[in-house]
Scaffold this motif. Structure first.
Motif, PDB file in Angstrom:
ATOM      1  N   ASP A   1       0.811  -1.215   0.000  1.00 27.35           N
ATOM      2  CA  ASP A   1       0.000   0.000   0.000  1.00 27.35           C
ATOM      3  C   ASP A   1       0.849   1.273   0.000  1.00 27.35           C
ATOM      4  OD1 ASP A   1       0.890  -0.182   2.624  1.00 27.35           O
ATOM      5  OD2 ASP A   1      -0.977   0.598   3.465  1.00 27.35           O
ATOM      6  N   ASN A   2       2.176   1.119  -0.048  1.00 27.62           N
ATOM      7  CA  ASN A   2       3.077   2.266  -0.084  1.00 27.62           C
ATOM      8  C   ASN A   2       3.349   2.616  -1.557  1.00 27.62           C
ATOM      9  OD1 ASN A   2       5.061   4.185   0.225  1.00 27.62           O
ATOM     10  ND2 ASN A   2       6.185   3.058   1.786  1.00 27.62           N
ATOM     11  N   PHE A   3       2.311   3.168  -2.196  1.00 24.94           N
ATOM     12  CA  PHE A   3       2.355   3.407  -3.638  1.00 24.94           C
ATOM     13  C   PHE A   3       3.469   4.374  -4.044  1.00 24.94           C
ATOM     14  CE2 PHE A   3      -2.158   2.604  -2.513  1.00 24.94           C
ATOM     15  CZ  PHE A   3      -2.248   1.326  -3.056  1.00 24.94           C
ATOM     16  N   GLU A   4       3.720   5.389  -3.222  1.00 26.40           N
ATOM     17  CA  GLU A   4       4.773   6.351  -3.549  1.00 26.40           C
ATOM     18  C   GLU A   4       6.145   5.685  -3.599  1.00 26.40           C
ATOM     19  OE1 GLU A   4       4.374   9.431  -0.635  1.00 26.40           O
ATOM     20  OE2 GLU A   4       2.764  10.439  -1.725  1.00 26.40           O
ATOM     21  N   SER A   5       6.437   4.822  -2.603  1.00 22.08           N
ATOM     22  CA  SER A   5       7.732   4.132  -2.593  1.00 22.08           C
ATOM     23  C   SER A   5       7.851   3.147  -3.744  1.00 22.08           C
ATOM     24  CB  SER A   5       7.949   3.418  -1.267  1.00 22.08           C
ATOM     25  OG  SER A   5       8.221   4.353  -0.250  1.00 22.08           O
ATOM     26  N   ILE A   6       6.780   2.441  -4.045  1.00 26.34           N
ATOM     27  CA  ILE A   6       6.807   1.499  -5.166  1.00 26.34           C
ATOM     28  C   ILE A   6       7.118   2.240  -6.464  1.00 26.34           C
ATOM     29  CG2 ILE A   6       5.351   0.003  -6.598  1.00 26.34           C
ATOM     30  CD1 ILE A   6       4.069  -0.969  -3.924  1.00 26.34           C
ATOM     31  N   LYS A   7       6.421   3.343  -6.687  1.00 22.18           N
ATOM     32  CA  LYS A   7       6.652   4.144  -7.896  1.00 22.18           C
ATOM     33  C   LYS A   7       8.098   4.648  -7.940  1.00 22.18           C
ATOM     34  CE  LYS A   7       4.851   8.230 -10.243  1.00 22.18           C
ATOM     35  NZ  LYS A   7       3.948   9.376 -10.146  1.00 22.18           N
ATOM     36  N   LEU A   8       8.596   5.112  -6.811  1.00 17.87           N
ATOM     37  CA  LEU A   8       9.971   5.611  -6.720  1.00 17.87           C
ATOM     38  C   LEU A   8      10.984   4.523  -7.061  1.00 17.87           C
ATOM     39  CD1 LEU A   8      12.218   7.609  -5.800  1.00 17.87           C
ATOM     40  CD2 LEU A   8      11.809   6.757  -3.467  1.00 17.87           C
ATOM     41  N   PHE A   9      10.890   3.385  -6.392  1.00 19.01           N
ATOM     42  CA  PHE A   9      11.875   2.326  -6.610  1.00 19.01           C
ATOM     43  C   PHE A   9      11.790   1.765  -8.028  1.00 19.01           C
ATOM     44  CE2 PHE A   9      12.546   2.733  -2.140  1.00 19.01           C
ATOM     45  CZ  PHE A   9      13.830   2.265  -1.922  1.00 19.01           C
ATOM     46  N   GLU A  10      10.580   1.647  -8.567  1.00 17.61           N
ATOM     47  CA  GLU A  10      10.452   1.184  -9.951  1.00 17.61           C
ATOM     48  C   GLU A  10      11.094   2.181 -10.913  1.00 17.61           C
ATOM     49  OE1 GLU A  10       6.265   0.319 -10.432  1.00 17.61           O
ATOM     50  OE2 GLU A  10       6.518  -1.721  -9.653  1.00 17.61           O
ATOM     51  N   ALA A  11      10.953   3.480 -10.635  1.00 21.22           N
ATOM     52  CA  ALA A  11      11.564   4.513 -11.481  1.00 21.22           C
ATOM     53  C   ALA A  11      13.092   4.459 -11.411  1.00 21.22           C
ATOM     54  CB  ALA A  11      11.065   5.893 -11.070  1.00 21.22           C
ATOM     55  N   CYS A  12      13.616   3.832 -10.349  1.00 18.53           N
ATOM     56  CA  CYS A  12      15.066   3.704 -10.174  1.00 18.53           C
ATOM     57  C   CYS A  12      15.584   2.339 -10.615  1.00 18.53           C
ATOM     58  CB  CYS A  12      15.434   3.966  -8.712  1.00 18.53           C
ATOM     59  SG  CYS A  12      15.132   5.662  -8.191  1.00 18.53           S
ATOM     60  N   GLY A  13      14.778   1.583 -11.339  1.00 21.74           N
ATOM     61  CA  GLY A  13      15.237   0.322 -11.911  1.00 21.74           C
ATOM     62  C   GLY A  13      14.973  -0.912 -11.073  1.00 21.74           C
ATOM     63  N   PHE A  14      14.256  -0.791  -9.978  1.00 22.81           N
ATOM     64  CA  PHE A  14      13.920  -1.947  -9.148  1.00 22.81           C
ATOM     65  C   PHE A  14      12.706  -2.655  -9.734  1.00 22.81           C
ATOM     66  CE2 PHE A  14      16.664   0.298  -6.384  1.00 22.81           C
ATOM     67  CZ  PHE A  14      17.061  -0.536  -5.352  1.00 22.81           C
ATOM     68  N   GLU A  15      12.722  -3.984  -9.640  1.00 19.80           N
ATOM     69  CA  GLU A  15      11.603  -4.791 -10.118  1.00 19.80           C
ATOM     70  C   GLU A  15      11.058  -5.623  -8.974  1.00 19.80           C
ATOM     71  OE1 GLU A  15      12.723  -7.254 -13.432  1.00 19.80           O
ATOM     72  OE2 GLU A  15      13.765  -5.606 -14.432  1.00 19.80           O
ATOM     73  N   LYS A  16       9.742  -5.770  -8.953  1.00 18.57           N
ATOM     74  CA  LYS A  16       9.104  -6.611  -7.930  1.00 18.57           C
ATOM     75  C   LYS A  16       9.399  -8.068  -8.256  1.00 18.57           C
ATOM     76  CE  LYS A  16       4.608  -7.794  -6.074  1.00 18.57           C
ATOM     77  NZ  LYS A  16       3.160  -7.578  -6.230  1.00 18.57           N
ATOM     78  N   THR A  17       9.964  -8.788  -7.271  1.00 19.19           N
ATOM     79  CA  THR A  17      10.333 -10.185  -7.504  1.00 19.19           C
ATOM     80  C   THR A  17       9.615 -11.157  -6.569  1.00 19.19           C
ATOM     81  OG1 THR A  17      12.257  -9.937  -6.062  1.00 19.19           O
ATOM     82  CG2 THR A  17      12.604  -9.605  -8.435  1.00 19.19           C
ATOM     83  N   GLY A  18       8.854 -10.632  -5.609  1.00 18.03           N
ATOM     84  CA  GLY A  18       8.142 -11.528  -4.712  1.00 18.03           C
ATOM     85  C   GLY A  18       7.321 -10.767  -3.691  1.00 18.03           C
ATOM     86  N   GLU A  19       6.543 -11.544  -2.917  1.00 18.88           N
ATOM     87  CA  GLU A  19       5.708 -10.979  -1.862  1.00 18.88           C
ATOM     88  C   GLU A  19       5.769 -11.844  -0.625  1.00 18.88           C
ATOM     89  OE1 GLU A  19       1.620 -10.491  -3.006  1.00 18.88           O
ATOM     90  OE2 GLU A  19       2.094  -9.002  -4.557  1.00 18.88           O
ATOM     91  N   LYS A  20       5.640 -11.186   0.509  1.00 18.78           N
ATOM     92  CA  LYS A  20       5.511 -11.877   1.791  1.00 18.78           C
ATOM     93  C   LYS A  20       4.130 -11.496   2.331  1.00 18.78           C
ATOM     94  CE  LYS A  20       9.516 -10.034   2.905  1.00 18.78           C
ATOM     95  NZ  LYS A  20      10.633  -9.557   3.718  1.00 18.78           N
ATOM     96  N   LYS A  21       3.190 -12.441   2.241  1.00 18.66           N
ATOM     97  CA  LYS A  21       1.793 -12.199   2.622  1.00 18.66           C
ATOM     98  C   LYS A  21       1.664 -11.936   4.112  1.00 18.66           C
ATOM     99  CE  LYS A  21       0.133 -13.452  -1.478  1.00 18.66           C
ATOM    100  NZ  LYS A  21      -0.170 -12.462  -2.427  1.00 18.66           N
TER     101      LYS A  21
END
Length: 176
Positions: free
Chosen positions: A134-154
């Motif tokens: 739910d931390n949409f701002e951080s997700i957008k930031l890290f994706e803009a810096c070349g980070f890719e989502k590789t997994g989740e911890k439910k």
């Protein structure tokens, strides 16, 4: 002092005069869930932390730098390398920008600068970050810096009376 291509900020080592800014950020209760903090840090604990700031990243496996604006040297936040593993050539990356400076591009410049530093000077293969979904701002930031989502911890983190799923983001250096 590190800039590594940043135009508006530079990164520098912690200094004794950063105590009040460190205390302000570390004791901001709204941020505690991001670092699993449960209680405020005393002035003595933070002073001790600053007194040990000279210790090498290879010894303590972490590095905290202050993010400062070029134009007036004002502190805007901190960026951390943590869980540094020279053997596995990876490290965690965390960042916090003071509320009044968010949305101005400082975080993106800082992440790109520290990534360049890590890849070029620490010989890292990758950085990772743990971000609640739910931390949409951080997700957008890290994706803009070349980070890719590789997994989740439910249901990984519990705060404010509910569970939150945490995503794992990675920025892997691809050498050609």
């Amino acid at each position: 002092m590190l800039s590594f291509g940043a135009k508006h900020i530079y990164l520098r080592a912690l200094e004794a005069e950063d105590l009040s800014f460190l205390e302000h950020i570390e004791n901001d209760e709204k941020l505690w869930h991001l670092s699993n903090t449960q209680t405020p840090f005393s002035n003595d604990i933070l002073k001790n932390y600053l007194d040990n700031r000279h210790r090498d990243i290879f010894e303590v496996k972490q590095l905290r730098l202050v993010i400062c604006k070029n134009e007036d040297n004002q502190r805007v936040g901190f960026i951390d390398i943590y869980d540094f593993s020279p053997r596995h050539k990876r490290a965690g990356l965390g960042i916090v920008i003071e509320q009044t400076f968010r949305g101005q591009g400082f975080a993106k410049e800082a992440i790109n600068a520290i990534s360049k530093y890590g890849f070029e000077h620490l010989d890292l293969h990758q950085f990772f970050a743990h971000i609640e979904l739910d931390n949409f701002e951080s997700i957008k930031l890290f994706e803009a810096c070349g980070f890719e989502k590789t997994g989740e911890k439910k249901d990984w983190n519990y705060h404010h009376g509910q569970f939150y799923t945490e995503a794992i983001y990675q920025n892997i250096r691809h050498v050609h």
